[in-house]
Write a protein that holds these residues in place. Sequence first.
Motif: not given
Length: 261
Positions: A152-170, A192-196
Amino acid sequence: MGVHGVKAVFFDLDNTLVDTAAAGRRAIEEVMSALQAKHRYSEREARAICDRVQAKLLRECHDPARMCITDLRISHWEEAIQETTGGEVNRELAAECYFQWKRTRLQHLTLDEDTRALLTELRKGLRLLLLTNGDKQTQREKIEACACQPYFDAIVVGGEQKEEKPAPSIFHYCCDLLGVQPAECVMVGDSLDTDIQGGLNAGLKATVWLNKTMATPEDISPVPHYIISSVLDLPAVLQKMEHKTNAKLGTEHVAGSNDAH
């Protein structure tokens, strides 16, 4: 593998690239065996303890500001043992069960050879990003265990961000990391709830739902752009997207030519 108009693909981790559910089942079986062989619990008691823990994991609501994930999950085992057998709280046994479960689950989290080959091929023409929800310690341990970082070119973990999927911000944060626009990205995941829903919320070019059962409910919501039964089917989807784009460009070119006359 390049696709006209697509510059990046975001992948979910759990039950998309690695079979976390199967690894979890193996881990539970190991703990059940140990409870019976080492600690002399009956099969019924051992199964009841493990069933209770699995139910607690499904309902888990973790606030890292209040408690670390290790303490929370040891408490799941502690409660499950006490609820099943009564008597005194056995923190030592609970910790032993938790660490055996965790260790076994991580051992069985593997990025199989076909998936590694897929990612290697895709990365020749696309930027790839791993986007996973969850506690940062837990997810980083999984990432380390399945050794997926080089793909991967980058790895993003929701728990390290202000919001997780499905928030548009992440999703927009991921786009910024790769230097791409949402309309140039595809999201691939099993939820469906988070990724899609997240991909749709963020305005990505396409969402691809991994539905391993392929028993698609009639009223599916949210509606993904594409459905696949294996992550290995993704190249066929990208090819289909390429054909659609080429057909659209061809139509626009013909219309433009007619306008000129």
